[in-house]
Design a protein around this motif. Structure first.
Motif, PDB file in Angstrom:
ATOM      1  N   MET A  51       0.838  -1.193   0.000  1.00 56.32           N
ATOM      2  CA  MET A  51       0.000   0.000   0.000  1.00 56.32           C
ATOM      3  C   MET A  51       0.875   1.245   0.000  1.00 56.32           C
ATOM      4  N   SER A  52       0.561   2.164  -0.879  1.00 59.72           N
ATOM      5  CA  SER A  52       1.371   3.371  -0.971  1.00 59.72           C
ATOM      6  C   SER A  52       0.772   4.467  -0.103  1.00 59.72           C
ATOM      7  N   ASP A  53       1.511   4.891   0.910  1.00 62.07           N
ATOM      8  CA  ASP A  53       0.989   5.981   1.735  1.00 62.07           C
ATOM      9  C   ASP A  53       1.933   7.168   1.691  1.00 62.07           C
ATOM     10  N   ASN A  54       2.745   7.225   0.635  1.00 64.50           N
ATOM     11  CA  ASN A  54       3.714   8.310   0.545  1.00 64.50           C
ATOM     12  C   ASN A  54       3.320   9.356  -0.484  1.00 64.50           C
ATOM     13  N   TRP A  55       2.013   9.572  -0.645  1.00 62.18           N
ATOM     14  CA  TRP A  55       1.544  10.626  -1.529  1.00 62.18           C
ATOM     15  C   TRP A  55       1.774  11.980  -0.866  1.00 62.18           C
ATOM     16  N   VAL A  56       2.311  12.893  -1.617  1.00 65.06           N
ATOM     17  CA  VAL A  56       2.612  14.229  -1.107  1.00 65.06           C
ATOM     18  C   VAL A  56       1.849  15.248  -1.946  1.00 65.06           C
ATOM     19  N   GLU A  57       1.154  16.162  -1.278  1.00 63.81           N
ATOM     20  CA  GLU A  57       0.401  17.179  -2.012  1.00 63.81           C
ATOM     21  C   GLU A  57       1.359  18.221  -2.585  1.00 63.81           C
ATOM     22  N   VAL A  58       1.189  18.517  -3.854  1.00 64.05           N
ATOM     23  CA  VAL A  58       2.077  19.458  -4.543  1.00 64.05           C
ATOM     24  C   VAL A  58       1.455  20.847  -4.607  1.00 64.05           C
ATOM     25  N   CYS A  59       0.233  20.920  -5.114  1.00 65.53           N
ATOM     26  CA  CYS A  59      -0.405  22.231  -5.339  1.00 65.53           C
ATOM     27  C   CYS A  59      -1.830  21.979  -5.802  1.00 65.53           C
ATOM     28  N   ALA A  60      -2.561  23.064  -6.010  1.00 69.10           N
ATOM     29  CA  ALA A  60      -3.873  22.950  -6.635  1.00 69.10           C
ATOM     30  C   ALA A  60      -3.678  22.658  -8.121  1.00 69.10           C
ATOM     31  N   LYS A  61      -4.607  21.900  -8.662  1.00 71.56           N
ATOM     32  CA  LYS A  61      -4.542  21.530 -10.090  1.00 71.56           C
ATOM     33  C   LYS A  61      -4.340  22.765 -10.971  1.00 71.56           C
ATOM     34  N   ASP A  62      -5.076  23.809 -10.656  1.00 70.14           N
ATOM     35  CA  ASP A  62      -5.024  24.997 -11.521  1.00 70.14           C
ATOM     36  C   ASP A  62      -3.804  25.877 -11.273  1.00 70.14           C
ATOM     37  N   ASP A  63      -2.940  25.483 -10.358  1.00 64.74           N
ATOM     38  CA  ASP A  63      -1.672  26.207 -10.192  1.00 64.74           C
ATOM     39  C   ASP A  63      -0.686  25.886 -11.311  1.00 64.74           C
ATOM     40  N   ILE A  64      -0.976  24.829 -12.071  1.00 61.65           N
ATOM     41  CA  ILE A  64      -0.133  24.488 -13.219  1.00 61.65           C
ATOM     42  C   ILE A  64      -0.960  24.697 -14.482  1.00 61.65           C
ATOM     43  N   ASP A  65      -0.477  25.539 -15.367  1.00 61.37           N
ATOM     44  CA  ASP A  65      -1.176  25.748 -16.639  1.00 61.37           C
ATOM     45  C   ASP A  65      -0.977  24.528 -17.528  1.00 61.37           C
ATOM     46  N   GLU A  66      -1.878  24.364 -18.487  1.00 65.12           N
ATOM     47  CA  GLU A  66      -1.669  23.307 -19.479  1.00 65.12           C
ATOM     48  C   GLU A  66      -0.386  23.592 -20.249  1.00 65.12           C
ATOM     49  N   GLU A  67       0.333  22.511 -20.583  1.00 62.63           N
ATOM     50  CA  GLU A  67       1.618  22.590 -21.286  1.00 62.63           C
ATOM     51  C   GLU A  67       2.608  23.461 -20.504  1.00 62.63           C
ATOM     52  N   ASP A  68       2.668  23.196 -19.190  1.00 60.20           N
ATOM     53  CA  ASP A  68       3.602  23.944 -18.344  1.00 60.20           C
ATOM     54  C   ASP A  68       4.168  23.007 -17.265  1.00 60.20           C
ATOM     55  N   VAL A  69       5.096  23.525 -16.498  1.00 63.54           N
ATOM     56  CA  VAL A  69       5.791  22.734 -15.480  1.00 63.54           C
ATOM     57  C   VAL A  69       6.081  23.645 -14.291  1.00 63.54           C
ATOM     58  N   ILE A  70       6.035  23.066 -13.093  1.00 64.42           N
ATOM     59  CA  ILE A  70       6.442  23.803 -11.901  1.00 64.42           C
ATOM     60  C   ILE A  70       7.510  23.014 -11.149  1.00 64.42           C
ATOM     61  N   ARG A  71       8.263  23.731 -10.370  1.00 64.61           N
ATOM     62  CA  ARG A  71       9.239  23.112  -9.474  1.00 64.61           C
ATOM     63  C   ARG A  71       8.551  22.802  -8.149  1.00 64.61           C
ATOM     64  N   PHE A  72       8.877  21.639  -7.570  1.00 59.21           N
ATOM     65  CA  PHE A  72       8.331  21.264  -6.273  1.00 59.21           C
ATOM     66  C   PHE A  72       9.458  20.694  -5.423  1.00 59.21           C
ATOM     67  N   ASP A  73       9.732  21.333  -4.303  1.00 56.36           N
ATOM     68  CA  ASP A  73      10.788  20.880  -3.399  1.00 56.36           C
ATOM     69  C   ASP A  73      10.161  20.205  -2.194  1.00 56.36           C
ATOM     70  N   HIS A  74      10.703  19.055  -1.827  1.00 56.18           N
ATOM     71  CA  HIS A  74      10.151  18.329  -0.686  1.00 56.18           C
ATOM     72  C   HIS A  74      11.239  17.473  -0.056  1.00 56.18           C
ATOM     73  N   ALA A  75      11.380  17.615   1.262  1.00 54.90           N
ATOM     74  CA  ALA A  75      12.310  16.775   2.035  1.00 54.90           C
ATOM     75  C   ALA A  75      13.710  16.760   1.420  1.00 54.90           C
ATOM     76  N   GLY A  76      14.182  17.916   1.020  1.00 52.16           N
ATOM     77  CA  GLY A  76      15.540  18.024   0.505  1.00 52.16           C
ATOM     78  C   GLY A  76      15.712  17.568  -0.932  1.00 52.16           C
ATOM     79  N   ARG A  77      14.607  17.224  -1.583  1.00 51.22           N
ATOM     80  CA  ARG A  77      14.682  16.808  -2.989  1.00 51.22           C
ATOM     81  C   ARG A  77      13.882  17.789  -3.831  1.00 51.22           C
TER      82      ARG A  77
END
Ligand code: FES
Length: 104
Positions: free
Chosen positions: A1-27
């Motif tokens: 069972m995977s319980d390591n899901w991490v919330e990144v942002c709201a869906k609409d914080d990323i535009d279509e055909e775009d990318v965002i940076r997400f930093d978590h736990a030193g990665r």
């Protein structure tokens, strides 16, 4: 069972055909929204030199690195030619209740 899901942002914080940076736990990760409205995640740094891919350009299913224009498929992580030759690691993504999560 995977319980390591991490919330990144709201869906609409990323535009279509775009990318965002997400930093978590030193990665750092790059989270993409494709032109056909699907979400993907990869390691955030180019495998050529450690440049943030979120500063690059999304074209169809490709992320182009901002430094030397190396290209990867952000769906599979596959390196698409010189100067990049090492694939990116990819991560499962899900969208729930309007938020994007990645499994790391
Ligand atoms: S640092 Fe990405 S292609 Fe060179």
């Amino acid at each position: 069972m995977s319980d390591n899901w991490v919330e990144v942002c709201a869906k609409d914080d990323i535009d279509e055909e775009d990318v965002i940076r997400f930093d978590h736990a030193g990665r750092t990760f790059a989270v993409y929204r494709s032109p056909d409205d699907a979400f993907f995640a990869t390691d955030g740094l180019c495998t050529h030199e450690k440049i943030h891919l979120a500063d690059g350009l999304v074209m169809d299913d490709i992320i182009e690195c901002p430094k030397h224009n190396g290209r990867f498929s952000y769906k599979t992580g596959e390196a698409k030619g010189a100067p990049v030759c090492v694939d990116l690691k990819t991560y499962p993504v899900k969208v729930e209740d309007g938020s994007v999560f990645i499994s790391i």
